[in-house]
Design a protein around this motif. Structure first.
Motif, PDB file in Angstrom:
ATOM      1  N   VAL A  66      16.213  64.617  22.916  1.00 21.09           N
ATOM      2  CA  VAL A  66      15.131  62.992  22.528  1.00 21.09           C
ATOM      3  C   VAL A  66      15.517  62.078  21.837  1.00 21.09           C
ATOM      4  N   LEU A  67      15.344  60.521  22.619  1.00 19.51           N
ATOM      5  CA  LEU A  67      15.224  59.394  21.921  1.00 19.51           C
ATOM      6  C   LEU A  67      13.741  59.048  21.244  1.00 19.51           C
ATOM      7  N   ALA A  68      13.635  58.741  20.536  1.00 18.59           N
ATOM      8  CA  ALA A  68      11.786  58.568  19.793  1.00 18.59           C
ATOM      9  C   ALA A  68      12.487  57.077  19.153  1.00 18.59           C
ATOM     10  N   TYR A  69      11.657  55.932  18.827  1.00 21.03           N
ATOM     11  CA  TYR A  69      11.297  55.401  18.103  1.00 21.03           C
ATOM     12  C   TYR A  69      11.443  55.208  16.391  1.00 21.03           C
ATOM     13  N   SER A  70      10.399  56.291  16.342  1.00 15.43           N
ATOM     14  CA  SER A  70      11.290  55.760  14.554  1.00 15.43           C
ATOM     15  C   SER A  70      11.111  57.415  13.641  1.00 15.43           C
ATOM     16  N   VAL A  71      11.039  57.212  12.449  1.00 14.82           N
ATOM     17  CA  VAL A  71      11.587  57.970  11.777  1.00 14.82           C
ATOM     18  C   VAL A  71       9.773  59.255  12.343  1.00 14.82           C
ATOM     19  N   PRO A  72       8.475  58.644  11.408  1.00 16.42           N
ATOM     20  CA  PRO A  72       7.456  59.514  11.820  1.00 16.42           C
ATOM     21  C   PRO A  72       6.981  60.129  12.525  1.00 16.42           C
ATOM     22  N   GLU A  73       7.284  59.188  13.764  1.00 15.57           N
ATOM     23  CA  GLU A  73       6.753  60.128  15.268  1.00 15.57           C
ATOM     24  C   GLU A  73       8.114  60.861  15.740  1.00 15.57           C
ATOM     25  N   ALA A  74      10.100  61.139  14.548  1.00 19.06           N
ATOM     26  CA  ALA A  74      10.826  62.717  14.898  1.00 19.06           C
ATOM     27  C   ALA A  74      10.394  62.983  13.844  1.00 19.06           C
ATOM     28  N   HIS A  76       7.251  63.829  13.668  1.00 18.79           N
ATOM     29  CA  HIS A  76       5.654  64.255  14.612  1.00 18.79           C
ATOM     30  C   HIS A  76       6.350  65.566  14.848  1.00 18.79           C
ATOM     31  N   LEU A  77       7.763  65.161  16.399  1.00 17.80           N
ATOM     32  CA  LEU A  77       8.273  66.215  17.186  1.00 17.80           C
ATOM     33  C   LEU A  77       8.659  67.041  16.529  1.00 17.80           C
ATOM     34  N   HIS A  78       9.272  67.450  15.558  1.00 27.63           N
ATOM     35  CA  HIS A  78       9.874  68.355  15.432  1.00 27.63           C
ATOM     36  C   HIS A  78       8.603  69.242  14.624  1.00 27.63           C
ATOM     37  N   ALA A  79       7.983  68.552  14.277  1.00 29.57           N
ATOM     38  CA  ALA A  79       6.674  69.970  13.912  1.00 29.57           C
ATOM     39  C   ALA A  79       6.522  70.716  14.875  1.00 29.57           C
ATOM     40  N   ARG A  80       6.440  69.835  16.070  1.00 29.87           N
ATOM     41  CA  ARG A  80       5.940  70.629  17.631  1.00 29.87           C
ATOM     42  C   ARG A  80       6.870  71.465  17.646  1.00 29.87           C
ATOM     43  N   GLY A  81       7.663  71.352  17.765  1.00 33.18           N
ATOM     44  CA  GLY A  81       9.075  72.072  17.699  1.00 33.18           C
ATOM     45  C   GLY A  81      10.165  71.462  18.313  1.00 33.18           C
ATOM     46  N   VAL A  82      10.225  70.163  18.579  1.00 33.87           N
ATOM     47  CA  VAL A  82      11.523  69.174  19.355  1.00 33.87           C
ATOM     48  C   VAL A  82      12.759  69.174  18.913  1.00 33.87           C
ATOM     49  N   ARG A  83      14.039  69.026  18.739  1.00 34.49           N
ATOM     50  CA  ARG A  83      15.395  69.469  18.191  1.00 34.49           C
ATOM     51  C   ARG A  83      16.079  68.584  19.326  1.00 34.49           C
ATOM     52  N   ASP A  84      17.159  67.917  18.357  1.00 28.46           N
ATOM     53  CA  ASP A  84      17.958  67.502  18.955  1.00 28.46           C
ATOM     54  C   ASP A  84      17.379  65.864  18.854  1.00 28.46           C
ATOM     55  N   ILE A  85      16.460  65.534  18.078  1.00 25.45           N
ATOM     56  CA  ILE A  85      16.493  63.914  17.824  1.00 25.45           C
ATOM     57  C   ILE A  85      17.049  62.776  17.025  1.00 25.45           C
ATOM     58  N   VAL A  86      17.142  62.025  18.367  1.00 25.16           N
ATOM     59  CA  VAL A  86      18.099  60.792  17.506  1.00 25.16           C
ATOM     60  C   VAL A  86      16.617  59.624  17.774  1.00 25.16           C
ATOM     61  N   ILE A  87      16.837  58.601  16.298  1.00 26.30           N
ATOM     62  CA  ILE A  87      15.700  57.776  16.387  1.00 26.30           C
ATOM     63  C   ILE A  87      16.696  56.359  16.950  1.00 26.30           C
ATOM     64  N   GLY A  88      16.702  55.619  17.904  1.00 21.54           N
ATOM     65  CA  GLY A  88      16.715  54.193  18.439  1.00 21.54           C
ATOM     66  C   GLY A  88      17.155  53.904  17.872  1.00 21.54           C
ATOM     67  N   TYR A  89      16.101  53.395  16.605  1.00 25.91           N
ATOM     68  CA  TYR A  89      16.503  52.080  15.469  1.00 25.91           C
ATOM     69  C   TYR A  89      15.961  52.690  14.099  1.00 25.91           C
ATOM     70  N   PRO A  90      16.742  51.575  13.435  1.00 27.21           N
ATOM     71  CA  PRO A  90      17.006  51.834  12.195  1.00 27.21           C
ATOM     72  C   PRO A  90      15.709  51.924  11.369  1.00 27.21           C
ATOM     73  N   SER A  91      15.371  52.234  10.805  1.00 29.63           N
ATOM     74  CA  SER A  91      14.660  52.924   9.360  1.00 29.63           C
ATOM     75  C   SER A  91      14.542  51.848   8.025  1.00 29.63           C
ATOM     76  N   LEU A  92      14.084  51.494   7.480  1.00 25.76           N
ATOM     77  CA  LEU A  92      12.934  51.002   6.559  1.00 25.76           C
ATOM     78  C   LEU A  92      11.908  51.429   6.216  1.00 25.76           C
ATOM     79  N   ASP A  93      11.349  52.688   5.955  1.00 28.48           N
ATOM     80  CA  ASP A  93       9.843  53.477   5.804  1.00 28.48           C
ATOM     81  C   ASP A  93      10.361  54.829   5.212  1.00 28.48           C
ATOM     82  N   ASP A 174      24.070  51.847  15.869  1.00 25.05           N
ATOM     83  CA  ASP A 174      24.268  51.355  17.644  1.00 25.05           C
ATOM     84  C   ASP A 174      25.138  49.693  17.971  1.00 25.05           C
ATOM     85  N   VAL A 175      25.739  49.764  18.995  1.00 22.12           N
ATOM     86  CA  VAL A 175      27.007  48.860  18.952  1.00 22.12           C
ATOM     87  C   VAL A 175      25.893  48.538  20.131  1.00 22.12           C
ATOM     88  N   ASP A 176      26.259  46.518  19.989  1.00 20.17           N
ATOM     89  CA  ASP A 176      25.325  46.097  20.549  1.00 20.17           C
ATOM     90  C   ASP A 176      26.208  46.335  22.365  1.00 20.17           C
TER      91      ASP A 176
END
Length: 430
Positions: A66-74, A76-93, A174-176
């Protein structure tokens, strides 16, 4: 575009309602797999925001991770059993990052995105706060991974914060991938595409990669490139503008292939990369054959929103809709439906409005457009609509529709077979 079976399945259903055509969704899974030419597809979850849809995609053999949006989303998905998650944007949370350290297995299964040493500093600050809390702070506590971010209780005390803080963090740079014409002379004054990252060439990429490699507690495992000027820009049409778009995309594909290969080769001298991610629904044809990527990313193509009607090289089946009833007949030649003002993000324009999918020929009022409470419509066939009849719409973008509904009704054939809860319905704030 909207079959009689699909329309019949919604007869008598309360509205406004979000709908998924399961047959179209599954057909789009296969179509993207065919276009990927054997490369695995990482599911861009932001473009769906429906856990059951994400899990259905991951059950398909062509999809992995999965390519996720944020750490909370990642989380949330991890708690559902999803593995191999890449967060697509830097996080300051910092709170969410603390939860990531606390969640068993999260640091092993989740990769964070960076494009700056400052992002490493933020993660290290969180790590240090867990390993060495203030003496008067009491037990270190973090929310459970299953807990919605908006809910402050209950909270779970972390039994061994030092052990959690010692976990190594997986990092992707992340490379432009935007297009800059005559960059050597014009710099970024002629910039087409997403302004995502200051890392653009092999020199800047290697400099950051060396910073990661020299820093304890981080593992550089991947690179990401998103070519929005190709993947997210429609090329259909006969106007002069669209002709320029096609020429720009052709030039960008050639430029990016050369630059991407150089960046990847240079970074591989510093780190043993596990993956190189790129592409998007609109660029599979060029991205898949480039030869530099180990995986593609896509999500919007599974719902096929209105903006995807503007591409020449592929056509997926519309799979996500919202329906809303006629509530007024204010004048001859006009009807008014309830709500409908679900405007897409991006540069304001007509292409950000919902597409009227059925009945054919309907148009918005030029003075009102789609509204928060009511949407007047006119055009051929409007006299055949009665109070209570449903009008079908498609959002201009894919995942944003899920921000307006708690669930989708899932239709197979002419029958509603399931309801799929959205992130919003689960209380998740991205």
């Amino acid at each position: 575009m909207v079959s009689s079976d699909l329309r019949g399945a919604m007869d008598g259903t309360g509205a406004p309602t979000a709908v998924i055509d399961l047959g179209a969704f599954d057909a789009n899974l296969d179509a993207l797999a065919d276009r990927a030419r054997g490369l695995p597809i990482r599911v861009a979850s932001k473009s769906l925001r429906v856990p059951a849809a994400i899990e259905r995609a991951l059950a398909h053999p062509a999809y992995s991770g999965v390519l996720a949006y944020s750490v909370p989303e990642a989380l949330h998905l991890h708690a559902r059993g999803v593995r191999d998650i890449v967060i697509g944007y830097p996080s300051l949370d910092k709170q969410a990052l603390a939860r990531m350290f606390a969640e068993v297995g999260a640091c092993t299964n989740i990769t964070v995105m960076i494009d700056s040493v400052a992002h490493l500093d933020i993660i290290d600050a969180v790590r240090d706060s867990l390993a060495d809390p203030p003496a008067d702070a009491g037990p270190v506590s973090v929310p459970t991974a299953e807990e919605p971010r908006t809910t402050p209780e209950p909270r779970t005390t972390q039994p061994n914060p030092a052990e959690a803080a010692a976990a190594s963090v997986r990092v992707c740079i992340d490379v432009d991938a935007s297009f800059r014409l005559a960059e050597a002379w014009m710099g970024d004054r002629f910039h087409i595409g997403s302004r995502r990252s200051p890392i653009r060439d092999e020199n800047s990429a290697v400099a950051l990669a060396r910073q990661v490699a020299a820093r304890p507690g981080f593992d550089l495992v991947g690179l990401m490139f998103y070519e929005g000027q190709i993947a997210g820009t429609g090329d259909a049409g006969r106007s002069a503008r669209q002709a320029i778009v096609r020429r720009m995309q052709k030039a960008s594909i050639a430029e990016l292939a050369k630059r991407r290969a150089a960046v990847i080769a240079a970074v591989r001298e510093v780190a043993d990369l596990e993956f190189v991610n790129g592409g998007g629904t609109g660029s599979f044809e060029s991205s898949a054959v480039e030869g530099t990527l180990s995986e593609l990313a896509a999500g919007s193509g599974l719902f096929s929103p209105g903006l995807f009607d503007g591409y020449t090289h592929f056509r997926h089946r519309p799979a996500a809709f919202f329906v809303t009833p006629v509530v007024r007949r204010p004048a001859p030649g006009w009807v008014t439906v309830f709500k409908g003002g679900f405007i897409a993000s991006g540069v304001p324009g007509a292409d950000r409005l919902p597409t009227i999918a059925w009945p054919p020929g309907l148009e918005y009022s030029g003075l009102e457009g789609p509204g928060e409470v009511q949407t007047p419509l006119t055009g051929p066939g409007v006299e055949d609509l009665r109070i209570g009849d449903l009008v079908w719409f498609r959002h201009a973008k894919a995942g944003e529709l899920a921000e307006h509904f708690n669930e989708f009704l899932v239709v197979s054939g002419s029958t509603v077979v399931e309801s799929w809860t959205t992130y919003r319905g689960e209380g998740l704030v991205l």
